[in-house]
Design a protein around this motif. Structure first.
Motif, PDB file in Angstrom:
ATOM      1  N   CYS A 159       0.828  -1.207   0.000  1.00  0.00           N
ATOM      2  CA  CYS A 159       0.000   0.000   0.000  1.00  0.00           C
ATOM      3  C   CYS A 159       0.859   1.252   0.000  1.00  0.00           C
ATOM      4  O   CYS A 159       1.969   1.250   0.515  1.00  0.00           O
ATOM      5  CB  CYS A 159      -0.887   0.041   1.250  1.00  0.00           C
ATOM      6  N   THR A 160       0.281   2.312  -0.522  1.00  0.00           N
ATOM      7  CA  THR A 160       0.951   3.602  -0.434  1.00  0.00           C
ATOM      8  C   THR A 160       0.568   4.267   0.884  1.00  0.00           C
ATOM      9  O   THR A 160      -0.523   4.049   1.409  1.00  0.00           O
ATOM     10  CB  THR A 160       0.571   4.516  -1.614  1.00  0.00           C
ATOM     11  N   GLY A 161       1.492   5.050   1.408  1.00  0.00           N
ATOM     12  CA  GLY A 161       1.340   5.920   2.559  1.00  0.00           C
ATOM     13  C   GLY A 161       0.259   5.645   3.576  1.00  0.00           C
ATOM     14  O   GLY A 161       0.206   4.591   4.213  1.00  0.00           O
ATOM     15  N   THR A 162      -0.607   6.626   3.735  1.00  0.00           N
ATOM     16  CA  THR A 162      -1.672   6.576   4.743  1.00  0.00           C
ATOM     17  C   THR A 162      -2.612   5.409   4.506  1.00  0.00           C
ATOM     18  O   THR A 162      -3.084   4.786   5.460  1.00  0.00           O
ATOM     19  CB  THR A 162      -2.481   7.893   4.719  1.00  0.00           C
ATOM     20  N   THR A 163      -2.863   5.097   3.249  1.00  0.00           N
ATOM     21  CA  THR A 163      -3.735   3.957   2.941  1.00  0.00           C
ATOM     22  C   THR A 163      -3.188   2.699   3.603  1.00  0.00           C
ATOM     23  O   THR A 163      -3.948   1.903   4.160  1.00  0.00           O
ATOM     24  CB  THR A 163      -3.865   3.758   1.415  1.00  0.00           C
ATOM     25  N   GLY A 164      -1.879   2.525   3.577  1.00  0.00           N
ATOM     26  CA  GLY A 164      -1.260   1.348   4.179  1.00  0.00           C
ATOM     27  C   GLY A 164      -1.526   1.244   5.663  1.00  0.00           C
ATOM     28  O   GLY A 164      -1.826   0.166   6.174  1.00  0.00           O
ATOM     29  N   LYS A 165      -1.433   2.348   6.366  1.00  0.00           N
ATOM     30  CA  LYS A 165      -1.694   2.355   7.805  1.00  0.00           C
ATOM     31  C   LYS A 165      -3.155   2.008   8.080  1.00  0.00           C
ATOM     32  O   LYS A 165      -3.462   1.206   8.967  1.00  0.00           O
ATOM     33  CB  LYS A 165      -1.349   3.739   8.390  1.00  0.00           C
ATOM     34  N   LEU A 166      -4.063   2.591   7.317  1.00  0.00           N
ATOM     35  CA  LEU A 166      -5.490   2.314   7.495  1.00  0.00           C
ATOM     36  C   LEU A 166      -5.829   0.854   7.194  1.00  0.00           C
ATOM     37  O   LEU A 166      -6.571   0.210   7.929  1.00  0.00           O
ATOM     38  CB  LEU A 166      -6.318   3.247   6.615  1.00  0.00           C
ATOM     39  N   VAL A 167      -5.261   0.330   6.114  1.00  0.00           N
ATOM     40  CA  VAL A 167      -5.493  -1.068   5.735  1.00  0.00           C
ATOM     41  C   VAL A 167      -4.939  -1.996   6.810  1.00  0.00           C
ATOM     42  O   VAL A 167      -5.599  -2.949   7.233  1.00  0.00           O
ATOM     43  CB  VAL A 167      -4.863  -1.378   4.351  1.00  0.00           C
ATOM     44  N   GLU A 168      -3.731  -1.718   7.256  1.00  0.00           N
ATOM     45  CA  GLU A 168      -3.088  -2.526   8.300  1.00  0.00           C
ATOM     46  C   GLU A 168      -3.946  -2.568   9.567  1.00  0.00           C
ATOM     47  O   GLU A 168      -4.195  -3.638  10.126  1.00  0.00           O
ATOM     48  CB  GLU A 168      -1.730  -1.898   8.604  1.00  0.00           C
ATOM     49  N   ASP A 169      -4.415  -1.398   9.998  1.00  0.00           N
ATOM     50  CA  ASP A 169      -5.236  -1.316  11.216  1.00  0.00           C
ATOM     51  C   ASP A 169      -6.559  -2.065  11.048  1.00  0.00           C
ATOM     52  O   ASP A 169      -6.976  -2.802  11.945  1.00  0.00           O
ATOM     53  CB  ASP A 169      -5.510   0.144  11.590  1.00  0.00           C
ATOM     54  N   ALA A 170      -7.214  -1.872   9.912  1.00  0.00           N
ATOM     55  CA  ALA A 170      -8.513  -2.522   9.678  1.00  0.00           C
ATOM     56  C   ALA A 170      -8.371  -4.047   9.643  1.00  0.00           C
ATOM     57  O   ALA A 170      -9.181  -4.767  10.230  1.00  0.00           O
ATOM     58  CB  ALA A 170      -9.131  -2.022   8.373  1.00  0.00           C
ATOM     59  N   LEU A 171      -7.349  -4.532   8.967  1.00  0.00           N
ATOM     60  CA  LEU A 171      -7.148  -5.985   8.882  1.00  0.00           C
ATOM     61  C   LEU A 171      -6.735  -6.577  10.219  1.00  0.00           C
ATOM     62  O   LEU A 171      -7.167  -7.669  10.580  1.00  0.00           O
ATOM     63  CB  LEU A 171      -6.120  -6.311   7.805  1.00  0.00           C
ATOM     64  N   LYS A 172      -5.904  -5.856  10.953  1.00  0.00           N
ATOM     65  CA  LYS A 172      -5.488  -6.334  12.265  1.00  0.00           C
ATOM     66  C   LYS A 172      -6.703  -6.490  13.172  1.00  0.00           C
ATOM     67  O   LYS A 172      -6.868  -7.513  13.847  1.00  0.00           O
ATOM     68  CB  LYS A 172      -4.480  -5.355  12.882  1.00  0.00           C
ATOM     69  N   GLU A 173      -7.561  -5.490  13.170  1.00  0.00           N
ATOM     70  CA  GLU A 173      -8.780  -5.530  13.999  1.00  0.00           C
ATOM     71  C   GLU A 173      -9.680  -6.700  13.610  1.00  0.00           C
ATOM     72  O   GLU A 173     -10.111  -7.473  14.463  1.00  0.00           O
ATOM     73  CB  GLU A 173      -9.538  -4.210  13.857  1.00  0.00           C
ATOM     74  N   LYS A 174      -9.945  -6.848  12.318  1.00  0.00           N
ATOM     75  CA  LYS A 174     -10.827  -7.933  11.847  1.00  0.00           C
ATOM     76  C   LYS A 174     -10.218  -9.307  12.148  1.00  0.00           C
ATOM     77  O   LYS A 174     -10.923 -10.216  12.591  1.00  0.00           O
ATOM     78  CB  LYS A 174     -11.100  -7.796  10.349  1.00  0.00           C
ATOM     79  N   CYS A 175      -8.929  -9.458  11.887  1.00  0.00           N
ATOM     80  CA  CYS A 175      -8.288 -10.751  12.098  1.00  0.00           C
ATOM     81  C   CYS A 175      -8.245 -11.115  13.585  1.00  0.00           C
ATOM     82  O   CYS A 175      -8.519 -12.265  13.949  1.00  0.00           O
ATOM     83  CB  CYS A 175      -6.888 -10.750  11.487  1.00  0.00           C
ATOM     84  N   GLU A 176      -7.912 -10.149  14.435  1.00  0.00           N
ATOM     85  CA  GLU A 176      -7.876 -10.420  15.875  1.00  0.00           C
ATOM     86  C   GLU A 176      -9.261 -10.793  16.395  1.00  0.00           C
ATOM     87  O   GLU A 176      -9.394 -11.671  17.236  1.00  0.00           O
ATOM     88  CB  GLU A 176      -7.317  -9.202  16.624  1.00  0.00           C
ATOM     89  N   GLU A 177     -10.277 -10.118  15.879  1.00  0.00           N
ATOM     90  CA  GLU A 177     -11.666 -10.398  16.245  1.00  0.00           C
ATOM     91  C   GLU A 177     -12.023 -11.865  15.999  1.00  0.00           C
ATOM     92  O   GLU A 177     -12.801 -12.461  16.733  1.00  0.00           O
ATOM     93  CB  GLU A 177     -12.568  -9.536  15.348  1.00  0.00           C
ATOM     94  N   HIS A 178     -11.440 -12.440  14.944  1.00  0.00           N
ATOM     95  CA  HIS A 178     -11.773 -13.804  14.528  1.00  0.00           C
ATOM     96  C   HIS A 178     -10.641 -14.795  14.781  1.00  0.00           C
ATOM     97  O   HIS A 178     -10.672 -15.913  14.266  1.00  0.00           O
ATOM     98  CB  HIS A 178     -12.157 -13.802  13.042  1.00  0.00           C
TER      99      HIS A 178
END
Length: 157
Positions: free
Chosen positions: A37-56
Motif C-alpha cells: 500500500c501507499t502511505g496513509t492507505t497502508g496504515k489504514l489497511v493494516e489497522d482494519a485488517l489487524k482488527e478484523k483478524c484479531e476479532e476472529h
C-alpha cells in the motif's frame, strides 16, 4: 502469478473511507495474500485488517507500506509492477478531485495496462475481482511481446 498474490492497494484521500469499508468487508479474502500500500492507505489497511483478524482469531496479512502517493509511492508501486512484484492493483482514485501528482497516477495506470495487471478502480470491480475463482489460484497472464519495440531502429538524424 502464484496462489498467494501480491496485491497493491491505493486510495486517494476522498476514497479512503470507501477502501476501508471494502477492506473490512473482504478481510477474509485479503488475509490470504500479501498487501502493498501507499502511505496513509497502508496504515489504514493494516489497522482494519489487524482488527478484523484479531476479532476472529486469525493472523493478519503482511502489509508493506510505501511512501505516500504524492511523495513517490505511486512511482514505487509502478516500479514493483515492472519488476513482477505486484499481481493485482486495487486503486480507488477520485475522479472529481484534481491530484497534485496526477502524472504519477496516470503513469501507474499505464504500467498496469502495459504489464497486464488486473486493476480495479472502484468497489464493484474490486468485488468482482476478489470473488473470481482465479483470485486464489495460480494464473499466468499473457504479456504482449515488446521485443520489436525494444530492438527497433532509431533514426538519430
Amino acid at each position: 502469478m502464484k496462489k498467494k498474490k501480491n496485491i497493491g492497494i491505493v486510495a486517494h484521500d476522498n476514497r479512503k473511507k470507501d477502501i476501508m469499508e471494502w477492506v473490512a468487508f473482504n478481510w477474509k479474502e485479503l488475509r490470504q495474500h500479501d498487501l502493498i500500500c501507499t502511505g496513509t492507505t497502508g496504515k489504514l489497511v493494516e489497522d482494519a485488517l489487524k482488527e478484523k483478524c484479531e476479532e476472529h482469531g486469525e493472523v493478519p496479512p503482511t502489509v508493506t507500506r510505501l511512501k505516500s502517493g504524492p511523495l513517490g509511492g505511486d512511482q514505487q508501486l509502478g516500479a514493483m509492477i515492472c519488476e513482477g512484484k505486484v499481481d493485482i492493483l486495487i486503486f480507488f482514485w477520485d475522479p472529481m478531485q484534481p491530484q497534485p501528482h496526477d502524472v504519477d497516477v496516470k503513469a501507474l495506470l499505464r504500467i498496469t495496462v502495459l504489464y497486464n495487471i488486473p486493476t480495479a478502480s472502484n468497489r464493484s470491480t474490486a468485488d468482482f475481482m476478489v470473488t473470481s475463482e482465479l483470485f486464489h489460484e495460480e494464473y499466468e497472464p499473457i504479456l504482449k511481446d515488446y521485443r520489436s519495440y525494444i530492438t527497433r531502429d532509431v533514426d538519430m538524424e
